[in-house]
Motif scaffolding. Structure first.
Motif, PDB file in Angstrom:
ATOM      1  N   PRO A 163       0.830  -1.207   0.000  1.00 40.05           N
ATOM      2  CA  PRO A 163       0.000   0.000   0.000  1.00 40.05           C
ATOM      3  C   PRO A 163       0.865   1.257   0.000  1.00 40.05           C
ATOM      4  O   PRO A 163       1.860   1.353   0.704  1.00 40.05           O
ATOM      5  CB  PRO A 163      -0.799  -0.128   1.299  1.00 40.05           C
ATOM      6  N   GLY A 164       0.469   2.183  -0.866  1.00 40.56           N
ATOM      7  CA  GLY A 164       1.207   3.434  -0.971  1.00 40.56           C
ATOM      8  C   GLY A 164       2.299   3.422  -2.021  1.00 40.56           C
ATOM      9  O   GLY A 164       2.852   4.460  -2.349  1.00 40.56           O
ATOM     10  N   GLN A 165       2.631   2.239  -2.556  1.00 42.99           N
ATOM     11  CA  GLN A 165       3.638   2.151  -3.611  1.00 42.99           C
ATOM     12  C   GLN A 165       2.953   2.218  -4.967  1.00 42.99           C
ATOM     13  O   GLN A 165       1.775   1.902  -5.104  1.00 42.99           O
ATOM     14  CB  GLN A 165       4.430   0.854  -3.510  1.00 42.99           C
ATOM     15  N   TRP A 166       3.726   2.590  -5.979  1.00 38.30           N
ATOM     16  CA  TRP A 166       3.189   2.698  -7.320  1.00 38.30           C
ATOM     17  C   TRP A 166       4.176   2.092  -8.300  1.00 38.30           C
ATOM     18  O   TRP A 166       5.384   2.214  -8.137  1.00 38.30           O
ATOM     19  CB  TRP A 166       2.962   4.165  -7.673  1.00 38.30           C
ATOM     20  N   ALA A 167       3.642   1.455  -9.327  1.00 42.46           N
ATOM     21  CA  ALA A 167       4.475   0.927 -10.401  1.00 42.46           C
ATOM     22  C   ALA A 167       3.694   1.045 -11.705  1.00 42.46           C
ATOM     23  O   ALA A 167       2.491   0.795 -11.725  1.00 42.46           O
ATOM     24  CB  ALA A 167       4.856  -0.524 -10.139  1.00 42.46           C
ATOM     25  N   PRO A 168       4.360   1.421 -12.796  1.00 41.26           N
ATOM     26  CA  PRO A 168       3.639   1.570 -14.061  1.00 41.26           C
ATOM     27  C   PRO A 168       3.037   0.257 -14.548  1.00 41.26           C
ATOM     28  O   PRO A 168       2.024   0.265 -15.239  1.00 41.26           O
ATOM     29  CB  PRO A 168       4.703   2.100 -15.025  1.00 41.26           C
ATOM     30  N   GLU A 169       3.633  -0.870 -14.166  1.00 41.04           N
ATOM     31  CA  GLU A 169       3.110  -2.161 -14.612  1.00 41.04           C
ATOM     32  C   GLU A 169       1.690  -2.382 -14.105  1.00 41.04           C
ATOM     33  O   GLU A 169       0.845  -2.933 -14.794  1.00 41.04           O
ATOM     34  CB  GLU A 169       4.003  -3.319 -14.135  1.00 41.04           C
ATOM     35  N   SER A 170       1.427  -1.944 -12.891  1.00 38.06           N
ATOM     36  CA  SER A 170       0.099  -2.096 -12.310  1.00 38.06           C
ATOM     37  C   SER A 170      -0.919  -1.265 -13.082  1.00 38.06           C
ATOM     38  O   SER A 170      -2.010  -1.742 -13.404  1.00 38.06           O
ATOM     39  CB  SER A 170       0.132  -1.687 -10.840  1.00 38.06           C
ATOM     40  N   ALA A 171      -0.572  -0.026 -13.394  1.00 33.82           N
ATOM     41  CA  ALA A 171      -1.469   0.836 -14.164  1.00 33.82           C
ATOM     42  C   ALA A 171      -1.693   0.245 -15.555  1.00 33.82           C
ATOM     43  O   ALA A 171      -2.817   0.241 -16.060  1.00 33.82           O
ATOM     44  CB  ALA A 171      -0.891   2.247 -14.261  1.00 33.82           C
ATOM     45  N   TYR A 172      -0.631  -0.269 -16.153  1.00 29.41           N
ATOM     46  CA  TYR A 172      -0.749  -0.855 -17.494  1.00 29.41           C
ATOM     47  C   TYR A 172      -1.713  -2.042 -17.483  1.00 29.41           C
ATOM     48  O   TYR A 172      -2.619  -2.128 -18.304  1.00 29.41           O
ATOM     49  CB  TYR A 172       0.631  -1.287 -18.001  1.00 29.41           C
ATOM     50  N   ARG A 173      -1.503  -2.955 -16.540  1.00 27.30           N
ATOM     51  CA  ARG A 173      -2.365  -4.150 -16.477  1.00 27.30           C
ATOM     52  C   ARG A 173      -3.826  -3.779 -16.241  1.00 27.30           C
ATOM     53  O   ARG A 173      -4.719  -4.336 -16.872  1.00 27.30           O
ATOM     54  CB  ARG A 173      -1.873  -5.103 -15.393  1.00 27.30           C
ATOM     55  N   THR A 174      -4.049  -2.853 -15.341  1.00 28.87           N
ATOM     56  CA  THR A 174      -5.418  -2.444 -15.028  1.00 28.87           C
ATOM     57  C   THR A 174      -6.071  -1.789 -16.239  1.00 28.87           C
ATOM     58  O   THR A 174      -7.198  -2.126 -16.612  1.00 28.87           O
ATOM     59  CB  THR A 174      -5.432  -1.476 -13.829  1.00 28.87           C
ATOM     60  N   LEU A 194      -4.973   5.693 -16.573  1.00 27.40           N
ATOM     61  CA  LEU A 194      -3.827   6.071 -17.400  1.00 27.40           C
ATOM     62  C   LEU A 194      -3.348   7.504 -17.182  1.00 27.40           C
ATOM     63  O   LEU A 194      -2.132   7.748 -17.161  1.00 27.40           O
ATOM     64  CB  LEU A 194      -4.168   5.876 -18.886  1.00 27.40           C
ATOM     65  N   GLU A 195      -4.253   8.432 -17.042  1.00 27.31           N
ATOM     66  CA  GLU A 195      -3.835   9.837 -16.938  1.00 27.31           C
ATOM     67  C   GLU A 195      -2.908  10.090 -15.753  1.00 27.31           C
ATOM     68  O   GLU A 195      -1.843  10.693 -15.920  1.00 27.31           O
ATOM     69  CB  GLU A 195      -5.052  10.771 -16.930  1.00 27.31           C
ATOM     70  N   PRO A 196      -3.257   9.630 -14.532  1.00 31.40           N
ATOM     71  CA  PRO A 196      -2.306   9.854 -13.430  1.00 31.40           C
ATOM     72  C   PRO A 196      -0.998   9.090 -13.617  1.00 31.40           C
ATOM     73  O   PRO A 196       0.076   9.576 -13.236  1.00 31.40           O
ATOM     74  CB  PRO A 196      -3.046   9.374 -12.182  1.00 31.40           C
ATOM     75  N   ALA A 197      -1.070   7.913 -14.223  1.00 30.60           N
ATOM     76  CA  ALA A 197       0.151   7.137 -14.459  1.00 30.60           C
ATOM     77  C   ALA A 197       1.058   7.867 -15.440  1.00 30.60           C
ATOM     78  O   ALA A 197       2.281   7.902 -15.275  1.00 30.60           O
ATOM     79  CB  ALA A 197      -0.197   5.744 -14.979  1.00 30.60           C
ATOM     80  N   LEU A 198       0.465   8.484 -16.463  1.00 29.88           N
ATOM     81  CA  LEU A 198       1.256   9.219 -17.444  1.00 29.88           C
ATOM     82  C   LEU A 198       1.795  10.531 -16.884  1.00 29.88           C
ATOM     83  O   LEU A 198       2.804  11.030 -17.370  1.00 29.88           O
ATOM     84  CB  LEU A 198       0.431   9.465 -18.711  1.00 29.88           C
TER      85      LEU A 198
END
Length: 138
Positions: free
Chosen positions: A15-26, A43-47
């Protein structure tokens, strides 16, 4: 008996961590379910965090195509093709976006390029369709 596998498990996220792979998969899962609005919300916040992430940008272009936001899709796709002219998906998607805007002459080059690079039957059919529309307009 020890074998090396080319597939790696995704990184563990706490919790609290972020990774682009997670956003991509979702986002990919949402787009596969034809839910471009929620995908764009991911996608917008990930980008914002990784504006140069090609995978996330490709998914955003796909979302824009699904929402018929063709100008926005075209902008993303042109940038992707400019960076990597050998990206079959981006070339084909750009051609389709231009075709959907009735810009057949512009679309044809990108569709032909994708068809040649992929040797995909459906890509060749797209080329024939746009050639026919150009012939009808002449």
């Amino acid at each position: 008996m020890s074998e090396e596998y080319p597939i790696q498990a995704p990184p563990l996220l706490f919790p609290g961590q972020w990774a682009p792979e997670s956003a991509y998969r979702t986002a990919f899962d949402l787009l596969a379910r034809n839910a471009p609005g929620p995908a764009l919300e991911v996608l917008e916040p990930a980008l914002e965090r990784e504006p140069d992430n090609r995978g996330l940008r490709s998914l955003r272009a796909w979302a824009f195509l699904l929402r018929a936001q063709l100008g926005r899709a075209e902008d993303d796709l042109r940038a992707l093709v400019e960076e990597r002219p050998d990206d079959v998906w981006a070339c084909h998607a750009l051609g389709r976006s231009l075709e959907r805007q009735s810009r057949y002459a512009e679309a044809l080059g990108f569709l032909r390029l994708a068809a040649v690079m992929s040797d995909d039957h459906e890509h060749r059919v797209d080329v024939l369709r746009v050639e026919g529309r150009l012939g009808d307009d002449a």
